[in-house]
Write a protein that holds these residues in place. Structure first.
Motif, mmCIF file in Angstrom:
data_model
loop_
_atom_site.group_PDB
_atom_site.id
_atom_site.type_symbol
_atom_site.label_atom_id
_atom_site.label_comp_id
_atom_site.label_asym_id
_atom_site.label_seq_id
_atom_site.Cartn_x
_atom_site.Cartn_y
_atom_site.Cartn_z
ATOM 1 N N ALA A 1 33.904 28.068 36.261
ATOM 2 C CA ALA A 1 34.572 26.896 37.361
ATOM 3 C C ALA A 1 33.826 25.750 36.850
ATOM 4 O O ALA A 1 34.660 24.543 36.690
ATOM 5 N N ARG B 1 41.904 25.830 44.060
ATOM 6 C CA ARG B 1 41.387 27.085 43.340
ATOM 7 C C ARG B 1 39.796 26.894 42.747
ATOM 8 O O ARG B 1 39.023 27.855 42.831
ATOM 9 N N GLY C 1 36.426 28.313 43.884
ATOM 10 C CA GLY C 1 35.575 29.156 42.827
ATOM 11 C C GLY C 1 34.284 28.671 42.648
ATOM 12 O O GLY C 1 33.165 29.528 42.962
ATOM 13 N N LEU D 1 41.382 30.802 35.584
ATOM 14 C CA LEU D 1 40.688 30.863 36.578
ATOM 15 C C LEU D 1 40.715 32.506 37.210
ATOM 16 O O LEU D 1 39.911 32.803 38.197
ATOM 17 N N VAL E 1 37.114 34.059 36.746
ATOM 18 C CA VAL E 1 36.438 33.684 38.152
ATOM 19 C C VAL E 1 36.411 34.174 39.372
ATOM 20 O O VAL E 1 35.446 34.850 39.632
ATOM 21 N N PHE E 2 37.270 34.647 39.728
ATOM 22 C CA PHE E 2 37.706 35.346 41.011
ATOM 23 C C PHE E 2 37.663 36.802 40.967
ATOM 24 O O PHE E 2 37.069 37.489 41.712
#
Length: 442
Positions: A306, A331, A335, A408, A411-412
């Protein structure tokens, strides 16, 4: 498949006993492979954007990707080898490949950071070489020269017969050498510069993977030392330097202006906490240390993912100039914010669970250390949260758009796994941790 075989069927020796797989290192192999894969996924759009910004050229791209693969190979070799000499060679090779990764931008700051990393870790790893030589000297008297005196399984089998004086000296040098790679205070000076000046994917694998491999090397040495000495010297050293690292890093956190340097000091703090946990020893502390290694790798790499895209949007790593990410990329802002809360130990993330186990064990067995740990964790929370909150939710002046869509998903994915490990540890994973914790002993 290898993980299933080891956890259900026990350790395996391969290729004339040169490779040894057990619940401790197969757990780290799985973690290293997963984080290495997600970092590679993150690297593609990140490096394309860096090339668009003129920081990378096609030649540097080729160097980066080739060194990244070699770096991953050296970490996996260090984890799986049964030979303490090859473990040292793999750690040295990881150092050399990381030097090239840190210096890939070819700026004055990145070259200085790579040089500092090379010198400090080179000196440290030289101490580990001398410790390995002393280990061989002690083993040769018991095992002989023809029977694989540096094979860890052979050393483990005769550890109670090893000369305590030589082993004490050997562990001192091994601890300094591999402790430098862990980033323990006062051997930590290379780590903030390497994180701040190298590409963000390199920061992610340094914090998420390489530091774990160095801790693994220390644990293998600790098992032998505990058996040879019959006293807690190794554990006390790890507790002392681990606690010092936690406290010093927490106070350095509050002085940082560069976002990547701040999270680099956070890595020093967490590696100190992990080292402290393994120094305490015992089933619960070892279990907590292994859990903390897992969640720290997942969460810290997610944070760097991030942070990497946030600094690309802002065009700077100065936290004062990164504001209001929520208006530009919701987002990305969430994050970074969730990752920061997770790494600071907020429930219900996995870091809270592991830190709770470490703190309660310290309260029971080493109550003198508890105030220092609580103070350091409180200072770290205030320092990081007070800086990340305006980065995510403050008034924005950011207008830069990126030429490639940020990756991303890693990240999640990492944050989701870190959340799961705080709420529920699957029985299979629990057995894995329990077996590995029993092997470390202490």
């Amino acid at each position: 498949m290898l993980t299933v075989e080891i956890v259900s069927g026990g350790p395996q020796l391969l290729w004339k006993h040169e490779f040894f797989i057990d619940p401790l290192n197969v757990f780290l192999v799985t973690l290293t492979s997963f984080v290495g894969l997600t970092t590679a996924i993150f690297s593609r759009p990140y490096m394309r954007i860096e090339q668009d910004h003129g920081k990378m050229t096609p030649q540097r791209q080729r160097l980066y990707h080739s060194m990244y693969q070699l770096f991953s190979f050296t970490m996996l070799l260090a984890l799986t080898t049964n030979n303490m000499g090859i473990l040292w060679v793999a750690m040295e090779a990881a150092t050399l490949t990381t030097v090239l990764l840190v210096s890939v931008y070819r700026t004055a700051a990145s070259l200085e950071a790579a040089w500092k990393y090379f010198i400090l870790c080179g000196v440290g790893i030289a101490q580990a070489l001398f410790g390995t030589v002393l280990l061989y000297m002690a083993a040769e008297k018991v095992i002989g020269t023809e029977a694989g005196a540096l094979l860890w399984t052979n050393l483990d089998a005769v550890k109670t017969q090893l000369d305590p004086t030589i082993i004490t000296l050997a562990f001192a040098f091994l601890f300094i050498g591999y402790g430098t790679k862990v980033g323990l205070v006062p051997m930590h000076n290379w780590l903030p510069d390497a994180h701040a000046e190298g590409p963000t994917p390199v920061s992610a694998v340094l914090s998420g993977l390489l530091l774990n491999v160095a801790v693994y090397a220390l644990l293998r040495c600790k098992v032998l030392t505990d058996g040879a000495l019959g006293n807690p010297l190794a554990g006390e050293l790890m507790m002392g330097f681990g606690l010092l690292s936690v406290v010093v890093a927490a106070f350095f956190l509050s002085r940082q202006k560069d976002v990547k340097r701040m999270f680099a000091y956070s890595s020093i703090e967490h590696m100190g906490l992990i080292t402290f946990a393994f120094g305490m020893g015992g089933a619960i502390a070892n279990y907590a240390g292994l859990l903390h290694m897992t969640v720290h790798s997942l969460i810290k790499s997610a944070i760097f993912f991030a942070v990497g895209h946030a600094t690309q949007k802002a065009g700077t790593q100065n936290m004062a100039d990164i504001r209001g990410l929520i208006k530009v990329s919701p987002r990305l802002a969430w994050g970074m914010m969730l990752g920061s809360l997770a790494i600071l130990g907020m429930p219900p993330f996995g870091v809270f669970a592991s830190e709770f186990l470490i703190l309660t064990t310290a309260m029971r067995d080493h109550s003198w250390a508890t105030p220092f740990l609580l103070l350091a964790l409180g200072v770290a929370f205030a320092a990081v949260f007070s800086r990340v909150q305006p980065m995510a939710f403050g008034e924005t002046s950011l207008k830069k758009t990126l030429g490639h869509t940020p990756a991303l998903f890693p990240v999640f994915a990492h944050l989701g796994l870190g959340l799961m490990l705080g709420l529920y540890i699957p029985p299979y994973l629990h057995d894995w941790y329990r077996q590995a914790a029993a092997m470390i002993g202490g």
